[in-house]
Design a protein around this motif. Structure first.
Motif, PDB file in Angstrom:
ATOM      1  N   MET A   1       7.534  -2.150 -16.577  1.00 61.37           N
ATOM      2  CA  MET A   1       8.560  -1.130 -16.497  1.00 61.37           C
ATOM      3  C   MET A   1       9.845  -1.774 -15.972  1.00 61.37           C
ATOM      4  SD  MET A   1       8.467   2.492 -14.372  1.00 61.37           S
ATOM      5  CE  MET A   1       6.897   2.981 -15.034  1.00 61.37           C
ATOM      6  N   ASN A   2      10.991  -1.415 -16.563  1.00 60.58           N
ATOM      7  CA  ASN A   2      12.246  -2.018 -16.129  1.00 60.58           C
ATOM      8  C   ASN A   2      12.798  -1.319 -14.892  1.00 60.58           C
ATOM      9  OD1 ASN A   2      13.942   0.205 -16.816  1.00 60.58           O
ATOM     10  ND2 ASN A   2      14.036  -0.483 -18.943  1.00 60.58           N
TER      11      ASN A   2
ATOM     12  N   ILE B   1      12.162   2.480 -13.218  1.00 63.31           N
ATOM     13  CA  ILE B   1      11.592   2.573 -11.869  1.00 63.31           C
ATOM     14  C   ILE B   1      12.533   3.374 -10.975  1.00 63.31           C
ATOM     15  CG2 ILE B   1      10.948   1.257  -9.804  1.00 63.31           C
ATOM     16  CD1 ILE B   1      10.143  -1.026 -11.760  1.00 63.31           C
TER      17      ILE B   1
ATOM     18  N   GLU C   1       2.742   5.396  -6.738  1.00 66.96           N
ATOM     19  CA  GLU C   1       1.509   4.794  -7.270  1.00 66.96           C
ATOM     20  C   GLU C   1       0.828   5.707  -8.277  1.00 66.96           C
ATOM     21  OE1 GLU C   1      -0.407   3.884  -3.562  1.00 66.96           O
ATOM     22  OE2 GLU C   1       0.376   1.826  -3.574  1.00 66.96           O
TER      23      GLU C   1
ATOM     24  N   PRO D   1       3.436   2.218 -11.042  1.00 63.81           N
ATOM     25  CA  PRO D   1       3.955   0.924 -10.600  1.00 63.81           C
ATOM     26  C   PRO D   1       3.227   0.385  -9.364  1.00 63.81           C
ATOM     27  CG  PRO D   1       5.495   2.647  -9.994  1.00 63.81           C
ATOM     28  CD  PRO D   1       4.408   3.286 -10.831  1.00 63.81           C
ATOM     29  N   LYS D   2       3.285  -0.926  -9.224  1.00 65.96           N
ATOM     30  CA  LYS D   2       2.728  -1.571  -8.042  1.00 65.96           C
ATOM     31  C   LYS D   2       3.707  -1.377  -6.888  1.00 65.96           C
ATOM     32  CE  LYS D   2       1.168  -5.945  -6.152  1.00 65.96           C
ATOM     33  NZ  LYS D   2       1.114  -7.395  -6.321  1.00 65.96           N
TER      34      LYS D   2
ATOM     35  N   GLU E   1       4.416  -2.351  -2.940  1.00 67.68           N
ATOM     36  CA  GLU E   1       4.092  -3.187  -1.788  1.00 67.68           C
ATOM     37  C   GLU E   1       4.925  -2.696  -0.612  1.00 67.68           C
ATOM     38  OE1 GLU E   1       3.596  -7.577  -2.920  1.00 67.68           O
ATOM     39  OE2 GLU E   1       4.910  -6.743  -4.483  1.00 67.68           O
TER      40      GLU E   1
ATOM     41  N   ILE F   1       8.911  -2.343  -5.352  1.00 66.34           N
ATOM     42  CA  ILE F   1       8.280  -1.649  -6.453  1.00 66.34           C
ATOM     43  C   ILE F   1       8.288  -2.549  -7.683  1.00 66.34           C
ATOM     44  CG2 ILE F   1       8.221   0.505  -7.773  1.00 66.34           C
ATOM     45  CD1 ILE F   1       8.176   0.790  -4.614  1.00 66.34           C
ATOM     46  N   ASP F   2       7.093  -2.854  -8.178  1.00 71.58           N
ATOM     47  CA  ASP F   2       6.912  -3.679  -9.381  1.00 71.58           C
ATOM     48  C   ASP F   2       7.725  -4.974  -9.351  1.00 71.58           C
ATOM     49  OD1 ASP F   2       4.909  -2.473 -10.804  1.00 71.58           O
ATOM     50  OD2 ASP F   2       6.219  -1.463 -12.238  1.00 71.58           O
ATOM     51  N   GLN F   3       7.886  -5.553  -8.195  1.00 74.95           N
ATOM     52  CA  GLN F   3       8.655  -6.791  -8.037  1.00 74.95           C
ATOM     53  C   GLN F   3      10.070  -6.675  -8.604  1.00 74.95           C
ATOM     54  OE1 GLN F   3       7.742  -9.862  -6.534  1.00 74.95           O
ATOM     55  NE2 GLN F   3       6.093  -8.623  -5.709  1.00 74.95           N
TER      56      GLN F   3
END
Length: 111
Positions: free
Chosen positions: A1-2, A6, A39, A43-44, A46, A70-72
């Motif tokens: 996802m861009n 996000i 979540e 998206p991931k 952290e 979020i999602d790096q």
């Protein structure tokens, strides 16, 4: 996802969390609820991510910690302040620069 997609999810989830919780809680409560909402969308997320400084051939822990990544791709800094200060914005900009990212959110849950 861009990052833009996000970002839209972050805004939607932040509004959901704030409308359910209102103001007056600790940053950590909002952060956990926001992470949960994000979540659910996929998206991931952290939280409380250490951000060391790469200095030449060494890595130095200087105490930097990203509230949420979020999602790096997108950084979120959570605050519960009466008023956001320039130092809060500088903190987010520093983290974006160090991670080489371009999108970040400074969320003030107090209002």
């Amino acid at each position: 996802m861009n990052a833009d997609a996000i970002g839209k999810d972050i805004v939607h989830c932040a509004i959901t969390v704030h409308s359910r919780l209102g103001s007056g809680l600790l940053e950590s409560a909002y952060q956990k609820c926001l992470a949960y909402e994000l979540e659910k969308l996929g998206p991931k997320v952290e939280c409380e991510l250490l951000l060391p400084i790469d200095y030449g051939t060494v890595t130095i822990d200087a105490g930097y910690r990203i509230d949420m990544l979020i999602d790096q791709a997108v950084i979120i800094e959570n605050k519960t302040a009466e008023k956001l200060l320039p130092i809060h914005e500088a903190q987010l900009l520093t983290y974006l620069k160090m991670k080489k990212l371009s999108l970040g959110f400074l969320l003030n849950w107090n209002v």
